[in-house]
Write a protein that holds these residues in place. Structure first.
Motif, PDB file in Angstrom:
ATOM      1  N   GLY A  22       0.723  -1.213   0.039  1.00 33.57           N
ATOM      2  CA  GLY A  22       0.041  -0.065  -0.023  1.00 33.57           C
ATOM      3  C   GLY A  22       0.770   1.221  -0.155  1.00 33.57           C
ATOM      4  N   PHE A  23       0.312   2.366  -0.442  1.00 30.29           N
ATOM      5  CA  PHE A  23       1.138   3.552  -0.768  1.00 30.29           C
ATOM      6  C   PHE A  23       0.234   4.624  -0.359  1.00 30.29           C
ATOM      7  CE2 PHE A  23       3.787   6.810  -2.661  1.00 30.29           C
ATOM      8  CZ  PHE A  23       4.995   6.320  -2.570  1.00 30.29           C
ATOM      9  N   ILE A  24       0.563   5.358   0.876  1.00 28.00           N
ATOM     10  CA  ILE A  24      -0.249   6.537   1.329  1.00 28.00           C
ATOM     11  C   ILE A  24       0.937   7.886   1.239  1.00 28.00           C
ATOM     12  CG2 ILE A  24      -2.295   5.619   2.235  1.00 28.00           C
ATOM     13  CD1 ILE A  24      -0.820   5.626   4.955  1.00 28.00           C
ATOM     14  N   GLU A  25       0.465   8.942   1.310  1.00 29.22           N
ATOM     15  CA  GLU A  25       1.358  10.053   1.449  1.00 29.22           C
ATOM     16  C   GLU A  25       0.822  11.164   2.529  1.00 29.22           C
ATOM     17  OE1 GLU A  25       2.896  11.101  -2.983  1.00 29.22           O
ATOM     18  OE2 GLU A  25       0.815  10.350  -2.893  1.00 29.22           O
ATOM     19  N   SER A  26       1.725  11.656   3.089  1.00 28.09           N
ATOM     20  CA  SER A  26       1.513  12.811   4.042  1.00 28.09           C
ATOM     21  C   SER A  26       2.746  13.425   4.592  1.00 28.09           C
ATOM     22  CB  SER A  26       0.977  12.052   5.395  1.00 28.09           C
ATOM     23  OG  SER A  26       1.847  11.229   5.995  1.00 28.09           O
ATOM     24  N   ASP A  27       2.914  14.198   5.339  1.00 28.12           N
ATOM     25  CA  ASP A  27       4.093  14.746   5.654  1.00 28.12           C
ATOM     26  C   ASP A  27       4.299  14.997   7.253  1.00 28.12           C
ATOM     27  OD1 ASP A  27       6.298  16.448   5.192  1.00 28.12           O
ATOM     28  OD2 ASP A  27       5.132  18.066   6.168  1.00 28.12           O
ATOM     29  N   LEU A  28       5.460  15.014   7.776  1.00 27.17           N
ATOM     30  CA  LEU A  28       5.718  14.882   9.027  1.00 27.17           C
ATOM     31  C   LEU A  28       4.953  15.861  10.321  1.00 27.17           C
ATOM     32  CD1 LEU A  28       9.783  14.874   8.486  1.00 27.17           C
ATOM     33  CD2 LEU A  28       8.374  12.922   9.335  1.00 27.17           C
ATOM     34  N   VAL A  29       5.405  17.140   9.974  1.00 28.14           N
ATOM     35  CA  VAL A  29       4.698  18.061  10.722  1.00 28.14           C
ATOM     36  C   VAL A  29       4.053  19.200   9.919  1.00 28.14           C
ATOM     37  CG1 VAL A  29       6.345  17.634  12.521  1.00 28.14           C
ATOM     38  CG2 VAL A  29       6.935  19.460  11.012  1.00 28.14           C
ATOM     39  N   ASP A  30       3.595  19.229   8.864  1.00 29.87           N
ATOM     40  CA  ASP A  30       2.858  19.981   8.214  1.00 29.87           C
ATOM     41  C   ASP A  30       1.296  19.683   7.970  1.00 29.87           C
ATOM     42  OD1 ASP A  30       1.740  22.267   6.527  1.00 29.87           O
ATOM     43  OD2 ASP A  30       3.531  22.406   5.313  1.00 29.87           O
ATOM     44  N   PRO A  31       0.400  20.190   8.663  1.00 29.78           N
ATOM     45  CA  PRO A  31      -0.981  19.747   8.470  1.00 29.78           C
ATOM     46  C   PRO A  31      -1.417  19.985   7.364  1.00 29.78           C
ATOM     47  CG  PRO A  31      -0.675  21.659  10.125  1.00 29.78           C
ATOM     48  CD  PRO A  31       0.633  21.509   9.614  1.00 29.78           C
ATOM     49  N   ARG A  32      -1.110  20.813   6.665  1.00 32.40           N
ATOM     50  CA  ARG A  32      -1.537  20.992   5.341  1.00 32.40           C
ATOM     51  C   ARG A  32      -1.309  19.748   4.458  1.00 32.40           C
ATOM     52  NH1 ARG A  32       1.511  26.291   3.792  1.00 32.40           N
ATOM     53  NH2 ARG A  32       3.436  25.008   4.762  1.00 32.40           N
ATOM     54  N   TYR A  33      -0.759  18.905   4.772  1.00 33.17           N
ATOM     55  CA  TYR A  33      -0.331  17.577   3.936  1.00 33.17           C
ATOM     56  C   TYR A  33      -0.720  16.483   4.511  1.00 33.17           C
ATOM     57  CZ  TYR A  33       2.577  20.593   0.798  1.00 33.17           C
ATOM     58  OH  TYR A  33       3.335  21.490   0.156  1.00 33.17           O
ATOM     59  N   PHE A  34      -1.633  16.581   5.426  1.00 38.73           N
ATOM     60  CA  PHE A  34      -2.290  15.354   6.094  1.00 38.73           C
ATOM     61  C   PHE A  34      -4.018  15.378   5.486  1.00 38.73           C
ATOM     62  CE2 PHE A  34      -4.395  12.662   8.864  1.00 38.73           C
ATOM     63  CZ  PHE A  34      -3.672  11.431   8.860  1.00 38.73           C
ATOM     64  N   SER A  35      -4.294  14.617   4.452  1.00 37.52           N
ATOM     65  CA  SER A  35      -5.517  14.680   4.172  1.00 37.52           C
ATOM     66  C   SER A  35      -6.188  13.336   4.658  1.00 37.52           C
ATOM     67  CB  SER A  35      -5.640  14.856   2.571  1.00 37.52           C
ATOM     68  OG  SER A  35      -7.094  14.248   2.174  1.00 37.52           O
ATOM     69  N   PRO A  36      -7.121  13.442   5.679  1.00 33.14           N
ATOM     70  CA  PRO A  36      -7.395  12.429   6.434  1.00 33.14           C
ATOM     71  C   PRO A  36      -8.505  11.539   5.380  1.00 33.14           C
ATOM     72  CG  PRO A  36      -7.970  14.129   7.648  1.00 33.14           C
ATOM     73  CD  PRO A  36      -7.475  14.823   6.240  1.00 33.14           C
ATOM     74  N   ALA A  37      -9.367  12.191   4.673  1.00 29.81           N
ATOM     75  CA  ALA A  37     -10.391  11.501   3.829  1.00 29.81           C
ATOM     76  C   ALA A  37      -9.587  10.614   2.517  1.00 29.81           C
ATOM     77  CB  ALA A  37     -10.982  12.629   2.983  1.00 29.81           C
ATOM     78  N   ASN A  38      -8.573  11.400   2.096  1.00 27.77           N
ATOM     79  CA  ASN A  38      -7.601  10.765   0.981  1.00 27.77           C
ATOM     80  C   ASN A  38      -6.914   9.467   1.610  1.00 27.77           C
ATOM     81  OD1 ASN A  38      -5.433  10.239  -0.678  1.00 27.77           O
ATOM     82  ND2 ASN A  38      -5.798  12.102  -1.704  1.00 27.77           N
ATOM     83  N   ILE A  39      -6.362   9.628   2.881  1.00 29.46           N
ATOM     84  CA  ILE A  39      -5.404   8.378   3.301  1.00 29.46           C
ATOM     85  C   ILE A  39      -6.658   7.344   3.917  1.00 29.46           C
ATOM     86  CG2 ILE A  39      -4.134   7.699   5.336  1.00 29.46           C
ATOM     87  CD1 ILE A  39      -2.698  10.611   5.130  1.00 29.46           C
ATOM     88  N   LYS A  40      -7.631   7.889   4.427  1.00 22.68           N
ATOM     89  CA  LYS A  40      -8.661   6.746   4.890  1.00 22.68           C
ATOM     90  C   LYS A  40      -9.137   5.882   3.509  1.00 22.68           C
ATOM     91  CE  LYS A  40     -12.561   6.534   8.020  1.00 22.68           C
ATOM     92  NZ  LYS A  40     -12.159   5.417   8.837  1.00 22.68           N
ATOM     93  N   ASN A  41      -9.198   6.769   2.680  1.00 17.74           N
ATOM     94  CA  ASN A  41      -9.756   6.088   1.487  1.00 17.74           C
ATOM     95  C   ASN A  41      -8.986   5.011   0.680  1.00 17.74           C
ATOM     96  OD1 ASN A  41     -11.285   5.729  -0.878  1.00 17.74           O
ATOM     97  ND2 ASN A  41     -10.593   7.243  -2.121  1.00 17.74           N
ATOM     98  N   ARG A  42      -7.515   5.534   0.768  1.00 17.17           N
ATOM     99  CA  ARG A  42      -6.656   4.524   0.264  1.00 17.17           C
ATOM    100  C   ARG A  42      -6.266   3.275   1.431  1.00 17.17           C
ATOM    101  NH1 ARG A  42      -1.845   7.703  -2.962  1.00 17.17           N
ATOM    102  NH2 ARG A  42      -3.100   9.408  -3.540  1.00 17.17           N
ATOM    103  N   LEU A  43      -6.408   3.644   2.643  1.00 17.64           N
ATOM    104  CA  LEU A  43      -6.361   2.611   3.613  1.00 17.64           C
ATOM    105  C   LEU A  43      -7.248   1.453   3.522  1.00 17.64           C
ATOM    106  CD1 LEU A  43      -5.085   4.190   6.845  1.00 17.64           C
ATOM    107  CD2 LEU A  43      -3.679   2.732   5.268  1.00 17.64           C
TER     108      LEU A  43
END
Lengths: 425, 386, 436
Positions: free
Chosen positions: A387-408
């Motif tokens: 599986g492959f998901i994308e986010s960032d360490l400490v920048d909340p602008r790069y954490f998209s819960p809907a997108n990540i949840k969808n992929r997971l």
């Protein structure tokens, strides 16, 4: 919901609280402060001079967990830092520009020494160049740790690092601390480190049990906390790992799953190996996505950034500088891509994982560049779902819960569907 | 050859993403070729082993990326994509090895990807010293150099001796001297050496055999001084940040058209990395290491041991009598973008004006950039002396 | 009749599929997603139910040997008159809402003036509608909003001219805009009986169908009275989390697209879906089970939404982009599929004198190039390949895709189905049926 507080959790909390208290008093007590990085940190050496370490990455991730990172990052970007670059750096710069208040609300002392342990991350170098400029040129020392480009540590590499320790790092520390180097003290610390390291290895290996008593990623980042930072080499650290190991062994005996912020996991539906650092701004939300699906992380590469111990490496009082050198050289991010793939493949097999997941972090090219090839190679070699998901360490602008949840969700359902076809076949 | 013919030849080489020149060279000399990524590699070692050093600066805007994108997330710069694309499309097949200098984590990891994807190729990551003491970084680097030199001997079935190395060093010294002459000429008479021409000439260093290349540069210098070219009322700028992923040619033209004379730059920096001559001595490896430790440019991928950020750039500005600096950085380029605020702070102290933008090697639109640098040029013309 | 429903709540449209126990399509429905997924779900489902009834009706007619000759002409007539009845109901609602709104105005002179104008426009719209909804008439859209808006705009222009400055365009459109949003949130699909009755009465009076009045009546009655016993519903798509479904009734759109494509083209091994918000490259096994997938990252470059921006930038309708691009005589190379930069790049190209169609051709290619890299990332194309999603309806996009697939993967069979927009819903219905 009742969340059990284990004794180890209290111990760790106290350790960090004390550390930050000591840091806040460093000025008045006349203790020198060394800024340095987690991967390849020289805690035993720093502490042998009775100096205190500050780890900027830890400050950044703590800021993120306290929801302060967005403002810090904005502050740094206001000062000309590009939106494209590492958010750890920007979070740290932003925090400094706004008063350098640490995670416990106390001000962090300025560095007396910038110890640039240049291990496995190019950005480290730029980061400390930036801090050096910002703090008006405090004593700065570069420890270059060569990259394991051919998948091994050569004698030349070890010697180069050990020689730098002897000829550059130690003299710099003597000068800053006003203390002479005490080899015996260093050896005592190293011996203690090795004992705690034994326990850490057993703790992480406990995930081979079914069900796994630990989550080796979300829980794992807590387990590595003391040993990867200011405490390695100290009695308190040894005690922490002894207690933690006992707790986990008890969980194994009781057939219990991991403890999570949402409560104990009752079912283990998926066992996964994870590559890449976690996201810190929505850490709990992120973890919950796995908890909700009864997915347990049984091994992760992130818990190896401050040292890979399960391959047998230990700090060694008999060869203090050489073992410190090998420690620096052996951190996960200092491995070349083929070695990283080999290691992940081994984890997938040894931990009997159902699949593996890559959390690709925008900030961290050291981890991220090449991860799509890792994905492909691992799928080919193990036949397991990747599986492959994308986010960032400490920048909340790069954490998209809907997108990540969808992929997971798609990912877990893919594992389900695969299982059903295997069963039906 | 006339200036026009020389530039045409360079442009052909620039467009030669299939490396026909390399294939022909190999055929003609019955020898091999070793590729390298930016910024700097000691080409003398490759040359001494009788092989052709070939600079691979990605594929610029000349190649459509179809499969290369599959290996990189959107937040990673462009050069590794096009480099992988060149590899998968068999355009690098004529190379017997690839060198990946330590520039950043992306190029570092790319070396591992090449190891996995192109198993027949010699792939070497060069860890340059970030400690500049002879006994520490020097020793370590000498070992790196010896390893490489031995590897090259083996690849090309030759025995490289001291004389071979010194001969190559001498040729590259000459080449660096001519490049310096060219840069000095441009700095003095920028209208005689347009940025786009200089850039194409420098790009030729990626492939041309070194003696041929030196001769070509000499010929250009002697020809271009006789050219009648109009003086223009442009401002003088230093362009910095373009040391790895190269700007597309059209971008350089756009900068000039917007009213800037580029009087110094850091594109194709590898060819100018060593300042002055490498000593000819009994121990050429030692000489190469020494030159690296003590006589090289400052750039973002090299540790600034003196804590004097921006000093080198300011020196460049003063020497070239530049009126401002253009920070051009590839999108997502960690070294350039992390370096930038530090250098800008240093420029602020010196009251040197600057402007900044990002590009990628295949950027196709320059309107916004032109607008920006044009305004920058105008503002310097209007208020520069106040 | 037992049936299974799959619902796909996409970012722009919501789709529903009715399927019988033999895994055969019964009917399908589509509607704008708006921002209200609940309503979208309900409407799509009702549309699908009505569509199922139409299918049954058609089956009945086909099964009747007497009707053999009229089937082909009858069905379009019935359907368009049915839609007319529905449209008229919608227009009535629109009129009522406008009237209520106008009553709230403070200035009585304006009220009477605008009321008169609105009434007039709506009357003209109803009159014209008879021409839109007849057999053989073509329409750019099936959605009430699109048809009504374009009609209203046309007439509004006339009225403004007629009243010579006494009414303003902005105010007039304001009335309409506020009202149509509320009309959209009313479900009209439930009135199948009423609408089909209207259609039957109108159509059976046409000379060509007079002799078949009773046969048609029987079929209409059969379709109208059919009871659907819904055994299971599965939801998918972006809005699925908002459906009032149990977790077991939700499937990710990746899985649904994989299975749906497998159903439509059983030999498919690779699926590309370009929707409004995202692009997915999916590898499936011989049973339609997903083996690997890749989605575009945070950045929506190269998705359907991007075409929307481009259309706005060029002042065209989205559906006009493809046909325009097909007129290209050369391809302008577009480097950026970044939505943010799209405007700037387009304007620059136009300023440089490039032709619209050539730019558009390059742009479609750029979108497909992005998709190609996702495909490569997911494992490439090695076997039969299916292209789905809203963008698959765009001929310029499919053309560019076919060319690039040929160039990079050789001669691969490529499927593009006119029903491709229903692929996700179809997969969901299959999951509902066999709980795979």
């Amino acid at each position: 919901m009742e969340v059990r507080k284990e004794k180890s959790m209290t111990l760790q909390k106290d350790m960090f609280a004390n550390h930050f208290k000591r840091l806040s008093r460093a000025g008045e007590e006349g203790r020198k402060v060394v800024y340095t990085f987690v991967p390849g940190n020289l805690n035993e050496l720093i502490r042998s001079f009775d100096m205190l370490p500050v780890h900027p990455e830890i400050n950044a991730l703590q800021s993120a967990m306290r929801k302060k990172s967005a403002n810090y990052i904005r502050e740094a970007e206001k000062h000309g830092h590009s939106e494209d670059v590492c958010t750890y750096v920007k979070c740290d710069v932003g925090m400094m520009k706004t008063g350098n208040i640490g995670p416990t609300g106390e001000k962090l002392p300025d560095p007396d020494l910038l110890l640039l342990s240049y291990t496995g991350c190019f950005t480290f170098m730029k980061w400390f160049e930036i801090l050096r400029q910002e703090y008006n040129n405090p004593p700065t020392v570069m420890l270059q740790v060569p990259y394991q480009s051919d998948g091994k540590i050569t004698p030349e590499m070890t010697n180069y690092v050990a020689d730098q320790l002897r000829d550059v790092v130690v003299p710099a520390m003597e000068k800053v601390s006003g203390t002479e180097f005490d080899a015996e003290k260093l050896r005592t610390f190293l011996a203690s480190s090795a004992r705690a390291e034994d326990d850490l290895v057993a703790i992480l290996a406990s995930a081979k049990n079914k069900p796994s008593p630990i989550d080796a990623y979300f829980g794992g980042v807590y387990y590595i906390g003391p040993i990867f930072t200011a405490f390695r080499g100290f009695d308190s650290c040894e005690e922490y790992y002894r207690v933690l190991r006992a707790e986990i062994e008890e969980r194994v005996n009781n057939g219990q799953g991991p403890i999570t912020p949402e409560g104990q996991m009752s079912e283990e539906k998926y066992r996964l190996v994870v590559e890449g650092p976690p996201n810190w701004t929505s850490f709990r939300e992120f973890w919950k996505m796995f908890y909700d699906e009864s997915a347990v992380i049984v091994a992760s590469s992130y818990t190896k950034v401050g040292g890979i111990y399960d391959n047998g490496f230990r700090h060694d009082p008999a060869r203090p500088f050489e073992s410190l050198a090998d420690y620096c050289l052996g951190c996960y991010t200092n491995l070349n891509l083929p070695s990283r793939i080999d290691l992940l493949e081994k984890y997938i097999k040894d931990y009997d994982a159902d699949g593996f997941l890559i959390n690709s972090i925008k900030s961290c090219n050291s981890f991220s560049a090449g991860q799509l090839l890792i994905l492909r190679e691992l799928e080919d070699r193990t036949g397991k779902a990747g599986g492959f998901i994308e986010s960032d360490l400490v920048d909340p602008r790069y954490f998209s819960p809907a997108n990540i949840k969808n992929r997971l969700e798609s990912y877990f359902q893919m594992i389900d569907a695969k299982r059903r076809t295997v069963r039906n076949a | 050859m006339s200036v026009k013919q020389i530039i045409k030849k360079c442009e052909q080489l620039y467009n030669d993403i299939d490396l026909f020149y390399v294939q022909e060279w190999k055929e003609k000399h019955k020898s091999r070729a070793i590729g390298f990524m930016p910024v700097y590699v000691p080409r003398e070692l490759i040359h001494a082993a009788g092989m052709l050093p070939v600079g691979i600066m990605g594929a610029g805007d000349l190649l459509e990326i179809i499969k290369g994108d599959a290996y990189f997330q959107s937040y990673i710069c462009h050069i590794p994509r096009s480099t992988i694309e060149l590899g998968i499309s068999n355009r690098l097949d004529c190379l017997d090895g690839m060198l990946f200098p330590a520039i950043c984590d992306v190029i570092r990891n790319l070396s591992g990807m090449f190891k996995l994807m192109f198993k027949d190729m010699y792939v070497k990551y060069i860890d340059f010293p970030q400690n500049f003491l002879k006994t520490l970084g020097g020793n370590f680097y000498q070992h790196e150099l010896r390893t490489m030199s031995d590897d090259f001997s083996q690849i090309n079935n030759v025995d490289v001796n001291r004389d071979d190395l010194n001969r190559s060093i001498k040729l590259y010294n000459e080449n660096r001297a001519v490049i310096k002459e060219l840069y000095d000429l441009r700095s003095q008479n920028p209208h005689l050496v347009p940025g786009s021409e200089l850039y194409l000439l420098m790009r030729a260093s990626n492939v041309l055999e070194i003696t041929e290349y030196t001769a070509l540069l000499r010929e250009y210098i002697s020809e271009t001084v006789c050219e009648k070219r109009p003086q223009r009322d442009n401002i003088r700028v230093v362009v910095t940040g373009v040391f790895c992923e190269q700007p597309p040619l059209a971008l350089i033209r756009a900068l000039e058209n917007s009213g800037c004379f580029i009087v110094d730059d850091d594109w194709m920096l590898g060819a100018r990395f060593i300042l002055g001559d490498v000593a000819l001595s009994n121990d050429p490896i030692n000489a190469l290491a020494d030159a690296y430790l003590n006589h090289t440019v400052c750039t973002a991928s090299k540790y600034d041991q003196d804590g004097n950020k921006g000093a080198f750039l300011i020196e460049q500005v003063k020497k070239a009598k530049a009126e401002g600096v253009i920070f051009a950085a590839p999108s997502f380029c960690d070294p350039a973008l992390l370096e930038r605020p530090m250098q800008q702070k240093a420029l602020n102290r010196e009251n040197i004006p600057y402007t900044s933008f990002k590009y990628s090697e295949n950027t196709g639109q320059f309107q916004v950039i032109k607008e920006q640098t044009g305004t920058f040029a105008d503002s310097i013309k209007l208020w520069g002396d106040s | 009749m037992n049936c299974f429903i799959g619902i796909d709540l996409g970012s722009t449209t919501s789709k529903a599929i009715f399927m019988n126990e033999q895994e055969k399509f019964l009917g399908r429905g589509i509607t704008n997603s708006r921002s209200n997924y609940h309503l979208a779900c309900q409407i799509a489902r009702e549309e699908a139910e009505n569509n199922s009834r139409f299918s049954l009706l058609e089956q009945m007619i086909r099964a009747n040997p007497r009707c053999k000759k009229i089937v082909a002409s009858l069905m379009p007539w019935l359907f368009s008159r049915y839609r007319l009845s529905e449209y008229n109901a919608q227009l009535r609602a629109l009129r009522d809402i406008c009237a209520t709104d106008l009553n709230a105005w403070k200035d009585p002179v304006s009220v009477s003036l605008y009321r008169e104008v609105v009434e007039k426009i709506l009357r003209q719209m109803a009159e014209e509608a008879v021409l839109f909804f007849q057999s053989g008439a073509s329409s750019k859209s099936d959605f009430f909003r699109d048809i009504a808006t374009s009609q209203f705009m046309d007439h509004a222009q006339d009225q403004i001219r007629e009243h010579n400055g006494k009414i303003t365009f902005d105010r007039l459109i304001g009335i309409f805009d506020r009202a149509i949003i509320r009309v959209e949130s009313i479900s009209f699909a439930r009135a199948f009986s009423e609408n089909i009755d209207f259609a039957y009465r109108k159509v059976s009076r046409l000379p060509e169908f007079l002799d078949f009045k009773d046969d048609i009546y029987q079929a209409v009655k059969y379709a109208d009275e059919q009871e659907f016993n819904i055994v299971n519903i599965v939801g998918t798509g972006y809005g699925r989390q908002r459906l009032p479904f149990d977790k077991k009734q939700l499937r990710s759109e990746i899985l649904c697209h994989g299975l749906g494509a497998h159903y439509m083209f059983p030999k498919t091994r690779t699926v590309l879906d370009i929707g409004g918000q995202d692009t997915k490259a999916i590898q499936i096994d011989a049973n339609g089970i997903v083996e690997n997938f890749q989605m575009n990252d945070r950045c929506a470059a190269g998705c359907g939404r991007y075409l929307g921006y481009v259309a706005d930038e060029m002042n065209m309708g989205v559906h006009e982009l493809g046909p325009q691009a097909l007129k290209a005589t050369k391809m302008v190379r577009i480097n950026s599929t970044c939505t943010v930069f799209a405007g700037a790049e387009l304007r620059q190209r136009l300023a440089l004198g490039e032709k619209r169609e050539d730019i558009l051709a390059g742009l479609h290619r750029a979108i497909i190039l992005r998709a190609m890299s996702l495909l490569a990332r997911s494992g490439g194309i090695n076997n039969e390949f299916t292209f789905t999603g809203g963008v698959a309806k765009n001929q310029a996009a499919t053309g560019a895709l076919k060319k690039l697939v040929l160039e990079n993967y050789g001669n691969i069979k490529i499927n593009v189905s006119p029903d491709s927009i229903y692929t996700g819903a179809c997969g969901a219905a299959l999951f509902a049926g066999n709980s795979k």
